[in-house]
Design a protein around this motif. Structure first.
Motif, mmCIF file in Angstrom:
data_model
loop_
_atom_site.group_PDB
_atom_site.id
_atom_site.type_symbol
_atom_site.label_atom_id
_atom_site.label_comp_id
_atom_site.label_asym_id
_atom_site.label_seq_id
_atom_site.Cartn_x
_atom_site.Cartn_y
_atom_site.Cartn_z
ATOM 1 N N TYR A 176 0.934 -1.150 -0.007
ATOM 2 C CA TYR A 176 -0.003 0.262 -0.030
ATOM 3 C C TYR A 176 0.626 1.481 -0.525
ATOM 4 C CZ TYR A 176 -2.467 3.908 1.823
ATOM 5 O OH TYR A 176 -3.219 5.408 1.752
ATOM 6 N N CYS A 177 0.340 2.460 -0.836
ATOM 7 C CA CYS A 177 1.574 3.431 -0.941
ATOM 8 C C CYS A 177 0.704 4.816 -0.997
ATOM 9 C CB CYS A 177 1.980 3.372 -2.099
ATOM 10 S SG CYS A 177 3.068 4.942 -2.313
ATOM 11 N N ASP A 178 0.208 5.056 0.066
ATOM 12 C CA ASP A 178 -0.064 6.644 0.305
ATOM 13 C C ASP A 178 0.692 8.061 -0.464
ATOM 14 O OD1 ASP A 178 -1.627 8.368 1.859
ATOM 15 O OD2 ASP A 178 -1.191 8.286 3.560
ATOM 16 N N THR A 179 -0.156 8.206 -1.397
ATOM 17 C CA THR A 179 1.313 9.047 -2.184
ATOM 18 C C THR A 179 0.840 10.523 -1.151
ATOM 19 O OG1 THR A 179 -0.637 9.854 -3.263
ATOM 20 C CG2 THR A 179 1.421 8.264 -4.674
ATOM 21 N N GLY A 180 -0.261 11.023 -1.015
ATOM 22 C CA GLY A 180 -0.775 11.885 -0.510
ATOM 23 C C GLY A 180 -0.277 12.043 0.561
ATOM 24 N N ALA A 181 0.703 11.388 1.653
ATOM 25 C CA ALA A 181 1.271 11.117 2.685
ATOM 26 C C ALA A 181 2.940 12.005 2.144
ATOM 27 C CB ALA A 181 1.394 10.074 3.620
ATOM 28 N N MET A 182 3.112 11.545 1.130
ATOM 29 C CA MET A 182 4.260 12.452 0.503
ATOM 30 C C MET A 182 4.079 13.643 0.454
ATOM 31 S SD MET A 182 5.126 9.306 -1.902
ATOM 32 C CE MET A 182 6.804 8.739 -2.431
ATOM 33 N N TYR A 183 3.317 13.550 -0.001
ATOM 34 C CA TYR A 183 3.228 15.679 -0.270
ATOM 35 C C TYR A 183 2.592 16.172 1.224
ATOM 36 C CZ TYR A 183 3.176 14.779 -5.381
ATOM 37 O OH TYR A 183 3.156 14.294 -6.579
ATOM 38 N N ARG A 184 1.708 14.930 1.956
ATOM 39 C CA ARG A 184 2.634 16.050 3.189
ATOM 40 C C ARG A 184 3.611 15.934 3.733
ATOM 41 N NH1 ARG A 184 -3.077 15.872 5.613
ATOM 42 N NH2 ARG A 184 -4.623 15.432 4.365
ATOM 43 N N ALA A 185 4.248 15.321 3.515
ATOM 44 C CA ALA A 185 5.684 14.825 4.261
ATOM 45 C C ALA A 185 6.832 16.106 3.922
ATOM 46 C CB ALA A 185 6.407 13.758 4.152
ATOM 47 N N ILE A 186 6.800 16.619 2.639
ATOM 48 C CA ILE A 186 7.642 17.459 2.129
ATOM 49 C C ILE A 186 7.159 18.950 2.988
ATOM 50 C CG2 ILE A 186 6.689 17.694 -0.442
ATOM 51 C CD1 ILE A 186 9.672 18.959 0.927
ATOM 52 N N THR A 187 5.286 18.853 2.722
ATOM 53 C CA THR A 187 4.959 20.171 3.003
ATOM 54 C C THR A 187 5.645 20.705 4.560
ATOM 55 O OG1 THR A 187 2.821 20.371 1.386
ATOM 56 C CG2 THR A 187 2.719 21.297 3.506
ATOM 57 N N TRP A 188 5.498 19.345 5.559
ATOM 58 C CA TRP A 188 5.629 19.207 7.011
ATOM 59 C C TRP A 188 6.850 20.090 6.965
ATOM 60 C CZ3 TRP A 188 9.923 16.513 9.508
ATOM 61 C CH2 TRP A 188 10.071 16.984 10.309
ATOM 62 N N LYS A 189 7.953 19.247 6.055
ATOM 63 C CA LYS A 189 9.799 19.703 6.427
ATOM 64 C C LYS A 189 9.712 21.323 6.061
ATOM 65 C CE LYS A 189 14.013 19.175 6.561
ATOM 66 N NZ LYS A 189 14.271 18.585 7.862
ATOM 67 N N VAL A 190 8.994 21.625 5.188
ATOM 68 C CA VAL A 190 8.787 23.138 4.474
ATOM 69 C C VAL A 190 8.810 23.898 5.667
ATOM 70 C CG1 VAL A 190 7.769 24.594 2.603
ATOM 71 C CG2 VAL A 190 8.633 22.864 1.580
ATOM 72 N N LEU A 191 7.419 23.435 6.793
ATOM 73 C CA LEU A 191 6.944 23.782 7.369
ATOM 74 C C LEU A 191 8.249 24.522 8.567
ATOM 75 C CD1 LEU A 191 2.920 23.195 7.084
ATOM 76 C CD2 LEU A 191 4.555 25.140 6.792
ATOM 77 N N GLN A 192 8.566 23.358 9.285
ATOM 78 C CA GLN A 192 9.439 22.954 9.877
ATOM 79 C C GLN A 192 11.084 24.044 9.936
ATOM 80 O OE1 GLN A 192 11.062 20.604 12.342
ATOM 81 N NE2 GLN A 192 8.571 21.058 12.896
ATOM 82 N N ALA A 193 11.309 23.738 8.283
ATOM 83 C CA ALA A 193 12.410 24.532 7.923
ATOM 84 C C ALA A 193 12.428 26.023 7.987
ATOM 85 C CB ALA A 193 12.572 23.746 6.337
ATOM 86 N N GLY A 194 11.015 26.309 8.042
ATOM 87 C CA GLY A 194 10.494 27.711 7.746
ATOM 88 C C GLY A 194 11.166 28.414 6.933
ATOM 89 N N VAL A 195 10.728 27.764 5.466
ATOM 90 C CA VAL A 195 11.305 28.409 4.007
ATOM 91 C C VAL A 195 9.609 28.919 3.491
ATOM 92 C CG1 VAL A 195 10.737 26.874 1.811
ATOM 93 C CG2 VAL A 195 13.115 26.665 3.528
ATOM 94 N N ALA A 196 9.411 29.846 2.611
ATOM 95 C CA ALA A 196 8.181 29.969 2.267
ATOM 96 C C ALA A 196 7.545 29.398 1.706
ATOM 97 C CB ALA A 196 8.569 31.192 1.470
ATOM 98 N N LEU A 197 6.130 29.037 1.664
ATOM 99 C CA LEU A 197 5.929 28.320 0.926
ATOM 100 C C LEU A 197 5.853 28.181 -0.941
ATOM 101 C CD1 LEU A 197 2.310 27.460 2.396
ATOM 102 C CD2 LEU A 197 4.103 25.860 3.279
#
Ligand code: CDP
Ligand code: CDP
Length: 225
Positions: free
Chosen positions: A32-53
């Protein structure tokens, strides 16, 4: 000889894709592969790193530096960004409300599409998302497009949230779901859309088990060809 079929499950937010995909994957011993979780994971990282969306170059650089991994777990699969478990963090409202802006970026889609195709290479996979049947796995033997009314999807999300201690009101959830669907359906690259050869299932008044059984039937029909 092939190890199993490729099953693509797409549809709008909270249509029941991941719940049903998991059940179907277990039944057929598919990955099973949840591709939405992959888009969510990079989004989490962007927020964590303080990078502008909207800093696409920085987002791309960040994605190239991280690994996104799944591990078996109950009741949900665990998700890791490098060595950090983000299973719960990627479901929080800050990530949910930012993810469409990240998933619209061409560099992000190119990279994650590539990683998803590698995961699917072995065959015997159920992959859920927005563009699996249309773009990621255009040759998937089984393509399902799950839909349900916005009202029903907001109710489902409300119940889900309550179990996690998140208390967003129903009207807000409805608005957020509609906004995300609008953004996902109108973006330039691989928008949410039903592939021409996908089977549409309206799950508004179907139970999880009914939806899973119906998809299992469709897979069995294909397997016996
Ligand atoms: O589970 P939920 O319906 O909330 O969404 P998800 O499957 O976790 O996906 C989160 C977001 O990732 C979506 O709103 C899309 O913006 C993006 N996504 C995408 O663009 N393409 C995919 N194949 C899967 C998700
Ligand atoms: O992955 P996606 O966002 O499409 O939806 P999900 O997270 O699998 O499902 C959202 C919620 O709806 C979950 O709590 C499911 O248990 C529930 N659900 C339901 O009540 N009836 C269905 N036929 C399918 C899902």
């Amino acid at each position: 000889d092939k190890q199993g079929l490729q099953v693509a499950i797409d549809g709008p937010a909270s249509a029941g894709k991941s719940t049903v995909a998991k059940i179907v994957a277990q039944r057929f011993h598919y990955i099973y592969c949840d591709t939405g979780a992959m888009y969510r994971a990079i989004t989490w990282k962007v927020l964590q790193a303080g990078v502008a969306l909207d800093d696409e170059a920085a987002v791309k650089a960040l994605l190239n530096q991280i690994t996104i991994r799944f591990e078996p777990g109950t009741p949900v699969q665990k998700v890791f960004v490098d060595d950090t478990e983000v299973t719960l963090a990627i479901r929080q409202p800050d990530v949910t409300n930012a993810v469409s802006q990240i998933s619209a970026q061409s560099a992000v889609r190119a990279e994650l599409t590539e990683r998803q195709r590698q995961i699917a290479d072995a065959g015997g996979i159920v992959m859920d998302g927005r563009d699996i049947g249309s773009t990621v796995l255009p040759k998937a033997e089984v393509k399902i497009f799950l839909v349900a009314s916005v009202e029903e999807r907001a109710q489902r999300r409300l119940k889900d949230n309550a179990a996690k201690g998140i208390n967003t009101p129903l009207e807000t959830l409805k608005y957020e779901i509609e906004e995300r669907d609008r953004k996902d359906s109108t973006r330039k690259i691989s928008p949410l859309t039903q592939a021409a050869d996908a089977i549409r299932l309206d799950t508004t008044s179907m139970s999880i088990q009914e939806v899973a059984d119906r998809i299992a039937e469709i897979i069995q029909e294909k397997e016996s060809l």
